[in-house]
Design an enzyme around this catalytic site. Structure first.
Site, PDB file in Angstrom:
ATOM      1  N   LYS A 115      38.591  54.911  28.005  1.00  0.00           N
ATOM      2  CA  LYS A 115      37.194  54.471  27.919  1.00  0.00           C
ATOM      3  C   LYS A 115      36.347  55.466  27.133  1.00  0.00           C
ATOM      4  CE  LYS A 115      37.361  50.520  29.611  1.00  0.00           C
ATOM      5  NZ  LYS A 115      37.974  50.236  30.885  1.00  0.00           N
ATOM      6  N   LYS A 197      48.425  44.984  25.014  1.00  0.00           N
ATOM      7  CA  LYS A 197      48.510  43.952  26.052  1.00  0.00           C
ATOM      8  C   LYS A 197      47.390  42.936  25.888  1.00  0.00           C
ATOM      9  CE  LYS A 197      45.788  46.735  29.126  1.00  0.00           C
ATOM     10  NZ  LYS A 197      45.230  46.900  30.398  1.00  0.00           N
ATOM     11  N   LYS A 200      40.764  40.947  28.245  1.00  0.00           N
ATOM     12  CA  LYS A 200      39.617  40.044  28.420  1.00  0.00           C
ATOM     13  C   LYS A 200      38.681  40.071  27.227  1.00  0.00           C
ATOM     14  CE  LYS A 200      39.094  40.580  33.316  1.00  0.00           C
ATOM     15  NZ  LYS A 200      38.863  41.975  33.573  1.00  0.00           N
TER      16      LYS A 200
HETATM   17  P1  TYM Z   1      41.067  43.983  35.463  1.00  0.00           P
HETATM   18  O1  TYM Z   1      39.855  43.176  35.657  1.00  0.00           O
HETATM   19  O2  TYM Z   1      41.211  44.745  34.198  1.00  0.00           O
HETATM   20  O3  TYM Z   1      42.345  43.067  35.585  1.00  0.00           O
HETATM   21  C1  TYM Z   1      42.542  42.219  36.693  1.00  0.00           C
HETATM   22  C2  TYM Z   1      44.007  42.173  37.073  1.00  0.00           C
HETATM   23  O4  TYM Z   1      44.792  41.698  35.970  1.00  0.00           O
HETATM   24  C3  TYM Z   1      45.831  42.631  35.671  1.00  0.00           C
HETATM   25  N1  TYM Z   1      46.053  42.638  34.209  1.00  0.00           N
HETATM   26  C4  TYM Z   1      47.259  42.492  33.637  1.00  0.00           C
HETATM   27  N2  TYM Z   1      48.476  42.337  34.164  1.00  0.00           N
HETATM   28  C5  TYM Z   1      49.505  42.192  33.303  1.00  0.00           C
HETATM   29  N3  TYM Z   1      49.370  42.168  31.947  1.00  0.00           N
HETATM   30  C6  TYM Z   1      48.167  42.326  31.359  1.00  0.00           C
HETATM   31  N4  TYM Z   1      48.043  42.255  30.040  1.00  0.00           N
HETATM   32  C7  TYM Z   1      47.029  42.515  32.225  1.00  0.00           C
HETATM   33  N5  TYM Z   1      45.698  42.688  32.008  1.00  0.00           N
HETATM   34  C8  TYM Z   1      45.128  42.772  33.237  1.00  0.00           C
HETATM   35  C9  TYM Z   1      45.310  43.972  36.165  1.00  0.00           C
HETATM   36  O5  TYM Z   1      46.360  44.863  36.426  1.00  0.00           O
HETATM   37  C10 TYM Z   1      44.574  43.555  37.426  1.00  0.00           C
HETATM   38  O6  TYM Z   1      45.460  43.416  38.505  1.00  0.00           O
HETATM   39  N6  TYM Z   1      40.255  48.073  38.197  1.00  0.00           N
HETATM   40  C11 TYM Z   1      40.644  46.679  38.278  1.00  0.00           C
HETATM   41  C12 TYM Z   1      39.728  45.826  39.153  1.00  0.00           C
HETATM   42  C13 TYM Z   1      39.589  46.318  40.556  1.00  0.00           C
HETATM   43  C14 TYM Z   1      40.602  46.322  41.555  1.00  0.00           C
HETATM   44  C15 TYM Z   1      39.959  46.836  42.738  1.00  0.00           C
HETATM   45  C16 TYM Z   1      41.945  45.949  41.576  1.00  0.00           C
HETATM   46  C17 TYM Z   1      38.450  46.804  41.110  1.00  0.00           C
HETATM   47  N7  TYM Z   1      38.677  47.132  42.444  1.00  0.00           N
HETATM   48  C18 TYM Z   1      40.690  46.978  43.923  1.00  0.00           C
HETATM   49  C19 TYM Z   1      42.648  46.121  42.770  1.00  0.00           C
HETATM   50  C20 TYM Z   1      42.027  46.619  43.935  1.00  0.00           C
HETATM   51  C21 TYM Z   1      40.586  46.107  36.881  1.00  0.00           C
HETATM   52  O7  TYM Z   1      39.877  46.570  36.039  1.00  0.00           O
HETATM   53  O8  TYM Z   1      41.282  44.961  36.707  1.00  0.00           O
END
Ligand code: TYM
Length: 334
Positions: A115, A197, A200
């Site tokens: 970031k 990867k 979003k």
């Molecule tokens: P975020 O919003 O980036 O992504 C949400 C979930 O999707 C998974 N993910 C992927 N898995 C496989 N391949 C990809 N290309 C890919 N892109 C995203 C992420 O691993 C995630 O599971 N920090 C977290 C959000 C969060 C969270 C939490 C998660 C906040 N509090 C507590 C678990 C528990 C995040 O930014 O996810």
């Protein structure tokens, strides 16, 4: 007496459109877990604030994430589906955990370093303490299982550090949480151009979104990278091709995969045919989700009811944990 169910917690940031990575890394597991476990799933709107300076679209994104969670098969009556900002206890636990979080450690977190590279003009303290807030989300429900993709592994390790520090410094309140994917390795869904990867907000032409229409899906897949020239016999499969096989495996049955694998081994594979198969598999997979999500997204009253019901369940669980944490710390004066 009924055995107590294990507790599951996870979240998704409302920073854009959900994609196949979110589905296969996270959502698919949420849906599979909802019957056997006590589940808390949330929209991480506070985490989104660490990178969003413009919040005009936040509401749309939050509604979209909720709608897509439900369209993928999550039942708000079975789980707690809520918004992070509707559970203010999160912020209180976050503050307690901040006393156990060391600056040097946080600065070394790979997601923080990424970031800093991406937004050097906005390296705020929220960004630095992002994993502390995530640990608070999880510990708030004393969850042990956290369905996430591979990119979240380090955040789980950090959460376990805080659990151990808290339990040692005060007294035993929290169990250790672990990343979870049904006995398999954690998933990383690659982008179609082989350069990283699915995401979003970045690399949109190489990411398949749950809201993509049929034509966009076909177009993106037809442009996916395949040809890396003639391969020497026995050479390892190039990453771009392996990625296509991985995606095909996600949406088509094993026999289809076997056929293309055999063609690949024999050197007779036609990537055009494979992409067509993949595109039609993706269209069949994404279309019902897209249509259902659109319908839910437009039902404001229903979404409001989902959010209120979810927040009530999450707050009930959070209140119990916070009391335990305060008692352990010694914040109980009468
Ligand atoms: P975020 O919003 O980036 O992504 C949400 C979930 O999707 C998974 N993910 C992927 N898995 C496989 N391949 C990809 N290309 C890919 N892109 C995203 C992420 O691993 C995630 O599971 N920090 C977290 C959000 C969060 C969270 C939490 C998660 C906040 N509090 C507590 C678990 C528990 C995040 O930014 O996810």
């Amino acid at each position: 007496m009924e055995k107590k169910k294990d507790i599951v917690m996870s979240g998704i940031r409302p920073t854009g459109f959900l994609h196949l990575g979110n589905y296969f890394g996270a959502l698919r597991n949420y849906v599979r877990m909802q019957d056997a476990y006590t589940c808390y799933f949330m929209v991480a709107d506070l985490h989104a604030l660490t990178t969003l300076r413009e919040t005009r679209e936040l509401k749309q994104h939050v509604r979209r994430v909720l709608a897509e969670n439900i369209a993928c098969g999550l039942d708000p009556d079975k789980v707690a589906l809520y918004c992070q900002s509707h559970v203010p206890e999160t912020a209180e636990l976050y503050l307690f955990l901040n006393m156990l979080a060391y600056k040097g450690e946080l600065e070394k977190t790979p997601t923080f370093k990424d970031k800093v590279r991406l937004q050097p003009e906005n390296v705020n303290a929220g960004l630095l303490t992002y994993p502390v807030l995530q640990a608070a989300d999880i510990l708030l429900h004393r969850a042990t299982l956290v369905p996430v993709g591979k990119d979240q592994e380090q955040h789980l390790e950090i959460a376990r550090n805080y659990v151990n520090r808290f339990n040692q410094r005060y007294s035993e309140v929290f169990p250790e949480p672990y990343a979870f994917n049904f006995g398999e390795d954690l998933i990383k869904v690659p982008s179609l151009d082989g350069a990283g990867k699915m995401s979003k907000s970045e690399n949109q032409m190489a990411t398949l979104y749950l809201a993509d229409d049929d034509e966009s899906i076909r177009k993106k897949i037809s442009k996916a990278k395949t040809d890396s020239g003639a391969l020497a016999p026995g050479a390892p499969m190039p990453e771009t091709i392996a990625n296509l096989f991985l995606l095909l495996k996600l949406v088509r049955p094993q026999d289809v995969l076997d056929k293309f694998q055999a063609d690949y081994q024999a050197g007779t594979i036609r990537y055009g045919d494979m992409k067509k198969e993949l595109a039609e598999g993706m269209v069949a997979f994404i279309t019902p989700i897209r249509e259902k999500a659109e319908h839910i997204r437009n039902d404001e009253a229903y979404l409001r009811q989902v959010m209120e019901q979810g927040a009530a369940k999450a707050r009930a669980s959070a209140a119990v944990t916070l009391q335990l944490a305060k008692d352990a710390i010694g914040l109980n004066y009468f």
